[in-house]
Scaffold this motif. Structure first.
Motif, PDB file in Angstrom:
ATOM      1  N   CYS A  93     -29.119 -31.421  13.848  1.00 19.58           N
ATOM      2  CA  CYS A  93     -28.821 -32.696  13.174  1.00 19.58           C
ATOM      3  C   CYS A  93     -30.037 -33.612  13.175  1.00 19.58           C
ATOM      4  O   CYS A  93     -30.345 -34.258  12.168  1.00 19.58           O
ATOM      5  N   LEU A 108     -21.889 -36.772  18.583  1.00 15.09           N
ATOM      6  CA  LEU A 108     -20.759 -36.104  19.247  1.00 15.09           C
ATOM      7  C   LEU A 108     -21.240 -34.934  20.094  1.00 15.09           C
ATOM      8  O   LEU A 108     -20.763 -34.738  21.228  1.00 15.09           O
ATOM      9  N   ALA A 109     -22.189 -34.156  19.571  1.00 16.11           N
ATOM     10  CA  ALA A 109     -22.694 -32.999  20.314  1.00 16.11           C
ATOM     11  C   ALA A 109     -23.323 -33.431  21.638  1.00 16.11           C
ATOM     12  O   ALA A 109     -23.062 -32.834  22.686  1.00 16.11           O
ATOM     13  N   LEU A 135     -22.377 -36.286  13.842  1.00 15.66           N
ATOM     14  CA  LEU A 135     -22.181 -34.977  14.453  1.00 15.66           C
ATOM     15  C   LEU A 135     -23.142 -34.787  15.623  1.00 15.66           C
ATOM     16  O   LEU A 135     -22.752 -34.280  16.686  1.00 15.66           O
ATOM     17  N   PHE A 146     -24.114 -36.404   9.486  1.00 16.17           N
ATOM     18  CA  PHE A 146     -24.839 -35.505  10.399  1.00 16.17           C
ATOM     19  C   PHE A 146     -25.328 -36.256  11.635  1.00 16.17           C
ATOM     20  O   PHE A 146     -25.390 -35.684  12.730  1.00 16.17           O
TER      21      PHE A 146
END
Length: 450
Positions: free
Chosen positions: A257, A416-417, A413, A410
């Motif tokens: 990302c 969150l990762a 994302l 993105f």
């Protein structure tokens, strides 16, 4: 003791600071940044070069070859790290991409030119994870993230030098001179790196070369893992099947990302801002502000990461990217948009620097280069997808606002990762796993004589 190790030592009693390693790696990354960004600076000249008659589509394809090479180079460096050591990878990669840049200046046709860009990418990709690993290993724990960000700011410096060289040289010269300048590392940084860049002390310890490892650890004032702490071979296979494979996967997603944002936003920001109603001059200025914001923001954020931990700061940086990118789609005045773009620089380029630092501090010394090779290698797919995503939106019937939605998604994302990564014990080693270098020199003296 091999020349590759003895050249890193200045003699008995000579104490060196990690600043020397940060400085060497900074200059190496400056050249790495120049060699990667130079292609974009020469695109107009390549299109105007009548003997080759390149189309925009061919230019785009050739541009992707170096990124594919970097993907493979990063993975290859991670695979080789436990076998040949970081020093050999850095020197080999540096020499290879410098020589290949010189050959690129002599390319007789577009096919050879594209092949050389791919081969050069192998060296460019091999350098990055390895110099990050060395910078972190030889930095004090309280400055690891900051030193990494300081070192990696050389990438942006190299990109700016590429642009300045193009402005000064291309009006009166062929594009070939820009690639010929890529030979400069051979007579500048390669001799210095050969003389002063040390091998990874953890690699030497893992290979049983304890005396050499201790000498380096004592010289730089770092703690050295005991042999029992280096029993893992630090290979990619052991990382992908070991107990921390899930955190590794999450950090690969974060790197994907981050690199998607770096290359997607840098490629399409001027065009997106023009479509949003800003003038051409302002649109180009946004790109400069983005990268300046990345350098300043990354240095400040990395200092915070050293103090408060990598995870919360990296999560916050990804969140800033989400907010800033969405805000750019609201039609802000130019002055406000510039400020928001500077924040987006931290949230895109700056965040990827933080992700690299997080990976380097999350994993142990003997795993670091392999982990960085995986995160940057597999994450490099994001660098390829980012420009493609922006191009697909630009050529579709979707409105310009979908650029902001897509890149913000993105960023979310990636946030969150990182938020899901479990706490690491690697960044705070257990006392039994490391001992001060000076005490090591006496603790096992009898065993060294055997």
């Amino acid at each position: 003791m091999t020349p590759l190790t003895t050249s890193a030592l200045d003699g008995p009693g000579t104490r060196r600071s990690s600043a020397s390693i940060v400085a060497l790696c900074f200059v190496i990354i400056v050249y790495d940044g120049y060699d990667l960004v130079v292609y974009g600076a020469t695109v107009p000249s390549l299109l105007a070069y009548e003997p080759w008659q390149l189309t925009a589509g061919q230019i785009g394809a050739i541009g992707s070859y170096a990124l594919v090479g970097m993907l493979l180079g990063a993975l290859l460096s991670g695979w080789l790290a436990s076998r040949v050591g970081a020093r050999a990878i850095v020197l080999g990669s540096l020499i290879s991409f410098s020589v290949i840049m010189g050959l690129t200046a002599l390319a007789p046709n577009p096919e050879v030119f594209g092949l050389l860009r791919f081969l050069g990418g192998l060296g460019l990709g091999g350098v990055v994870p390895t110099v990050i690993a060395l910078t972190v290993e030889y930095s004090p724990p309280s400055r690891r993230q900051f030193n990494n960000a300081l070192m990696y700011s050389g990438y942006s410096v190299g990109g700016m030098l590429s642009a300045l060289a193009a402005l000064a040289l291309l009006p009166e010269n062929s594009f070939r001179i820009m690639y010929a300048l890529g030979l400069l590392p051979l007579v500048t940084i390669v001799p210095l790196a050969w003389r002063y860049l040390p091998e990874s002390a953890a690699f030497l310890a893992g290979k049983g070369r304890i005396i050499e490892a201790r000498a380096l650890a004592d010289k730089f004032g770092i703690d050295l893992p005991t042999p029992s702490a280096t029993t893992s071979n630090g290979s990619m296979a052991s990382l992908m099947t070991g107990p921390r494979r899930i955190p590794l996967l999450l950090l690969v997603v974060a790197s994907f990302c981050g690199l998607l944002l770096v290359y997607g936003v840098n490629t399409w920001l001027p065009n997106i801002m023009r479509q949003s109603g800003y003038s051409l001059g302002s649109s180009l200025s946004f790109l400069l502000v983005l990268n300046l914001g990345a350098i300043i923001g990354a240095l400040a954020a990395s200092r915070a990461a050293d103090r408060f931990g990598s995870k919360p700061v990296t999560v916050t940086s990804f969140l800033l990217a989400v907010v800033a990118i969405l805000a750019l789609g609201t039609g802000l005045p130019v002055s406000a948009a510039m400020a928001v773009v500077a924040v987006a620089g931290l949230g895109t380029v700056g965040t990827q620097i933080l992700v690299n630092g997080y990976v380097a501090t999350y994993f142990g010394e003997n795993e670091r280069t392999a982990a960085l090779g995986l995160s940057l290698g597999l994450g490099r797919v994001g660098a390829i997808v980012g420009p493609i995503l922006g191009g697909w939106i630009a050529s579709s019937a979707l409105g310009v606002e979908w650029n902001f939605y897509a890149f913000a998604a993105f960023a979310a994302l990636g946030c969150l990762a990182v938020a899901l990564v479990s706490r690491s014990a690697a960044s705070t080693p257990h006392p039994s796993s490391t001992v001060p270098a000076t005490s090591q020199l006496t603790a096992s003296a009898s065993s060294e004589r055997l």
